[in-house]
Scaffold this motif. Sequence first.
Motif, PDB file in Angstrom:
ATOM      1  N   LEU A 102      34.046 -53.985  -8.601  1.00 16.13           N
ATOM      2  CA  LEU A 102      35.369 -53.354  -8.648  1.00 16.13           C
ATOM      3  C   LEU A 102      36.419 -54.198  -7.944  1.00 16.13           C
ATOM      4  O   LEU A 102      37.523 -54.412  -8.464  1.00 16.13           O
ATOM      5  N   ILE A 103      36.084 -54.680  -6.760  1.00 13.92           N
ATOM      6  CA  ILE A 103      37.041 -55.466  -5.989  1.00 13.92           C
ATOM      7  C   ILE A 103      37.368 -56.782  -6.693  1.00 13.92           C
ATOM      8  O   ILE A 103      38.536 -57.199  -6.774  1.00 13.92           O
ATOM      9  N   ALA A 104      36.343 -57.448  -7.232  1.00 12.46           N
ATOM     10  CA  ALA A 104      36.564 -58.730  -7.904  1.00 12.46           C
ATOM     11  C   ALA A 104      37.445 -58.558  -9.139  1.00 12.46           C
ATOM     12  O   ALA A 104      38.375 -59.343  -9.372  1.00 12.46           O
ATOM     13  N   ALA A 105      37.170 -57.519  -9.935  1.00  9.09           N
ATOM     14  CA  ALA A 105      37.969 -57.288 -11.136  1.00  9.09           C
ATOM     15  C   ALA A 105      39.405 -56.928 -10.778  1.00  9.09           C
ATOM     16  O   ALA A 105      40.360 -57.383 -11.437  1.00  9.09           O
ATOM     17  N   TYR A 106      39.577 -56.151  -9.714  1.00  9.24           N
ATOM     18  CA  TYR A 106      40.932 -55.740  -9.329  1.00  9.24           C
ATOM     19  C   TYR A 106      41.729 -56.921  -8.771  1.00  9.24           C
ATOM     20  O   TYR A 106      42.896 -57.131  -9.137  1.00  9.24           O
ATOM     21  N   LEU A 107      41.111 -57.710  -7.902  1.00  6.86           N
ATOM     22  CA  LEU A 107      41.822 -58.854  -7.324  1.00  6.86           C
ATOM     23  C   LEU A 107      42.147 -59.904  -8.394  1.00  6.86           C
ATOM     24  O   LEU A 107      43.222 -60.514  -8.365  1.00  6.86           O
ATOM     25  N   GLY A 108      41.219 -60.093  -9.340  1.00  2.48           N
ATOM     26  CA  GLY A 108      41.504 -61.024 -10.419  1.00  2.48           C
ATOM     27  C   GLY A 108      42.663 -60.569 -11.281  1.00  2.48           C
ATOM     28  O   GLY A 108      43.540 -61.369 -11.655  1.00  2.48           O
ATOM     29  N   GLY A 132      36.872 -45.606  -6.468  1.00  5.60           N
ATOM     30  CA  GLY A 132      36.156 -46.713  -5.854  1.00  5.60           C
ATOM     31  C   GLY A 132      35.856 -46.502  -4.387  1.00  5.60           C
ATOM     32  O   GLY A 132      34.852 -47.017  -3.878  1.00  5.60           O
ATOM     33  N   SER A 133      36.712 -45.751  -3.702  1.00 10.06           N
ATOM     34  CA  SER A 133      36.486 -45.532  -2.267  1.00 10.06           C
ATOM     35  C   SER A 133      35.166 -44.830  -1.996  1.00 10.06           C
ATOM     36  O   SER A 133      34.590 -44.987  -0.915  1.00 10.06           O
ATOM     37  N   TYR A 134      34.674 -44.032  -2.960  1.00 14.03           N
ATOM     38  CA  TYR A 134      33.371 -43.375  -2.793  1.00 14.03           C
ATOM     39  C   TYR A 134      32.272 -44.415  -2.591  1.00 14.03           C
ATOM     40  O   TYR A 134      31.385 -44.254  -1.745  1.00 14.03           O
ATOM     41  N   PHE A 135      32.338 -45.498  -3.368  1.00 11.03           N
ATOM     42  CA  PHE A 135      31.337 -46.553  -3.264  1.00 11.03           C
ATOM     43  C   PHE A 135      31.633 -47.491  -2.101  1.00 11.03           C
ATOM     44  O   PHE A 135      30.706 -48.005  -1.462  1.00 11.03           O
ATOM     45  N   PHE A 136      32.939 -47.717  -1.812  1.00 10.83           N
ATOM     46  CA  PHE A 136      33.289 -48.621  -0.722  1.00 10.83           C
ATOM     47  C   PHE A 136      32.756 -48.116   0.618  1.00 10.83           C
ATOM     48  O   PHE A 136      32.237 -48.904   1.421  1.00 10.83           O
ATOM     49  N   GLN A 137      32.907 -46.834   0.860  1.00  7.83           N
ATOM     50  CA  GLN A 137      32.453 -46.267   2.135  1.00  7.83           C
ATOM     51  C   GLN A 137      30.948 -46.456   2.304  1.00  7.83           C
ATOM     52  O   GLN A 137      30.472 -46.835   3.378  1.00  7.83           O
ATOM     53  N   ARG A 138      30.205 -46.197   1.249  1.00  5.88           N
ATOM     54  CA  ARG A 138      28.749 -46.323   1.338  1.00  5.88           C
ATOM     55  C   ARG A 138      28.304 -47.781   1.410  1.00  5.88           C
ATOM     56  O   ARG A 138      27.337 -48.105   2.103  1.00  5.88           O
ATOM     57  N   ALA A 139      29.010 -48.648   0.694  1.00  5.26           N
ATOM     58  CA  ALA A 139      28.674 -50.068   0.757  1.00  5.26           C
ATOM     59  C   ALA A 139      28.954 -50.629   2.147  1.00  5.26           C
ATOM     60  O   ALA A 139      28.159 -51.415   2.690  1.00  5.26           O
ATOM     61  N   LEU A 140      30.068 -50.227   2.742  1.00  2.22           N
ATOM     62  CA  LEU A 140      30.404 -50.701   4.079  1.00  2.22           C
ATOM     63  C   LEU A 140      29.389 -50.219   5.100  1.00  2.22           C
ATOM     64  O   LEU A 140      28.974 -50.969   5.996  1.00  2.22           O
ATOM     65  N   ALA A 185      35.412 -47.744 -12.625  1.00  4.39           N
ATOM     66  CA  ALA A 185      35.360 -46.789 -11.509  1.00  4.39           C
ATOM     67  C   ALA A 185      34.993 -45.401 -12.017  1.00  4.39           C
ATOM     68  O   ALA A 185      34.172 -44.690 -11.416  1.00  4.39           O
ATOM     69  N   PHE A 186      35.588 -44.997 -13.141  1.00  5.98           N
ATOM     70  CA  PHE A 186      35.298 -43.668 -13.702  1.00  5.98           C
ATOM     71  C   PHE A 186      33.853 -43.574 -14.172  1.00  5.98           C
ATOM     72  O   PHE A 186      33.157 -42.582 -13.900  1.00  5.98           O
ATOM     73  N   LEU A 187      33.377 -44.587 -14.904  1.00  7.18           N
ATOM     74  CA  LEU A 187      32.019 -44.527 -15.440  1.00  7.18           C
ATOM     75  C   LEU A 187      30.969 -44.564 -14.332  1.00  7.18           C
ATOM     76  O   LEU A 187      29.964 -43.838 -14.393  1.00  7.18           O
ATOM     77  N   MET A 188      31.182 -45.394 -13.317  1.00  7.83           N
ATOM     78  CA  MET A 188      30.230 -45.436 -12.209  1.00  7.83           C
ATOM     79  C   MET A 188      30.212 -44.116 -11.439  1.00  7.83           C
ATOM     80  O   MET A 188      29.152 -43.608 -11.065  1.00  7.83           O
ATOM     81  N   LEU A 189      31.403 -43.548 -11.243  1.00  7.52           N
ATOM     82  CA  LEU A 189      31.478 -42.273 -10.547  1.00  7.52           C
ATOM     83  C   LEU A 189      30.876 -41.156 -11.397  1.00  7.52           C
ATOM     84  O   LEU A 189      30.185 -40.268 -10.870  1.00  7.52           O
ATOM     85  N   GLY A 190      31.135 -41.212 -12.706  1.00  5.32           N
ATOM     86  CA  GLY A 190      30.532 -40.224 -13.593  1.00  5.32           C
ATOM     87  C   GLY A 190      29.022 -40.317 -13.627  1.00  5.32           C
ATOM     88  O   GLY A 190      28.322 -39.295 -13.652  1.00  5.32           O
ATOM     89  N   GLY A 191      28.503 -41.539 -13.623  1.00  4.80           N
ATOM     90  CA  GLY A 191      27.057 -41.714 -13.574  1.00  4.80           C
ATOM     91  C   GLY A 191      26.453 -41.185 -12.286  1.00  4.80           C
ATOM     92  O   GLY A 191      25.384 -40.561 -12.302  1.00  4.80           O
ATOM     93  N   ARG A 192      27.147 -41.419 -11.173  1.00  7.12           N
ATOM     94  CA  ARG A 192      26.645 -40.903  -9.888  1.00  7.12           C
ATOM     95  C   ARG A 192      26.682 -39.377  -9.866  1.00  7.12           C
ATOM     96  O   ARG A 192      25.750 -38.736  -9.369  1.00  7.12           O
ATOM     97  N   TRP A 193      27.752 -38.793 -10.404  1.00  5.49           N
ATOM     98  CA  TRP A 193      27.849 -37.329 -10.446  1.00  5.49           C
ATOM     99  C   TRP A 193      26.726 -36.741 -11.305  1.00  5.49           C
ATOM    100  O   TRP A 193      26.089 -35.753 -10.924  1.00  5.49           O
ATOM    101  N   LEU A 194      26.477 -37.339 -12.467  1.00  5.00           N
ATOM    102  CA  LEU A 194      25.413 -36.849 -13.339  1.00  5.00           C
ATOM    103  C   LEU A 194      24.059 -36.985 -12.660  1.00  5.00           C
ATOM    104  O   LEU A 194      23.204 -36.082 -12.759  1.00  5.00           O
TER     105      LEU A 194
END
Length: 291
Positions: free
Chosen positions: A133-139, A107-115, A161-170
């Motif tokens: 990701l944050i909402a699901a984790y905090l809930g 998730g940190s890969y997306f957090f850095q870019r979102a910030l 987190a895995f699927l989003m990262l895998g999609g970005r890698w692909l």
Amino acid sequence: GSLRSSADTARSTLTLWWNPGEFDAISFVKDLHRYGYPASLVDDLDEVAPQESRSLLTRLGVTAGLAMNTMAFTLPSYLGMETSDDLGRRCTMVACASASLALAVGGSYFFQRALGALRLRSLHMDVPISLGLIAAYLGSLGGLLFGIEGVLYFDFVAMFAFLMLGGRWLHLRLLERNRRQLWARERYLSATFRLDSKGRRERISLSKVKRKDRLEISPGAMIPVDAELFAEEGRFHLDWINGEPEPIPFRKGQTIPAGAKNGNAFRVEVLAQNDFSGSFLEQLILIEAQT
């Protein structure tokens, strides 16, 4: 002090012209980085363009392992194990820890870019991914603290987190493959390497190829003019000339026709027999570039 710029989005390159002493190139590169485009100098001798997906592959592998671990320790709850049981609580804690690590790594890969996007007061796809990701984790964390089983979704957090990262890698891999193809096509159809008397390589445009020039032809690259082979033997593809897919063997001293491609797994040296400017092959390349 800036004069003009030319961007090639297919190759991810930016060419700048500016007045020395007036334009602050370093500050400009820093601004590019702030917007999510880390830049480096283009090396014309590089055989391939830099690959961003390589740095993402290790992160993806670690996130995949953590997601599988989270799923494994969440499975008992789906099979009817009560979370109030001692074993059930332990499985839930392990799933929570695995999901937390998956969120930190993937998730940190997306957090850095979102910030970075929010700091620039802009929105892109990484912002909703990060919020999800944050909402699901905090809930899920709240459900764990207050004993609410219905909101425990640690497996979702890790897998998302895995699927989003895998999609970005692909996505990056596909982009880089297309860029490499365009990069290679541009290099092979517009430039070649010339060797001086000491064997040093110089990348030159095809229009500068002259008779008696020693040329170094990379694997898969095109010979721009009729040339004499220096190596003892070699195989060259003439499909662009005669339509035959099989490579043709040549021996030392034989003349290889212009337009042949190096079918060997190594570089070969040839001696140009004529100038490239004004040749028939030059006209063919110009026609192909226009189409």
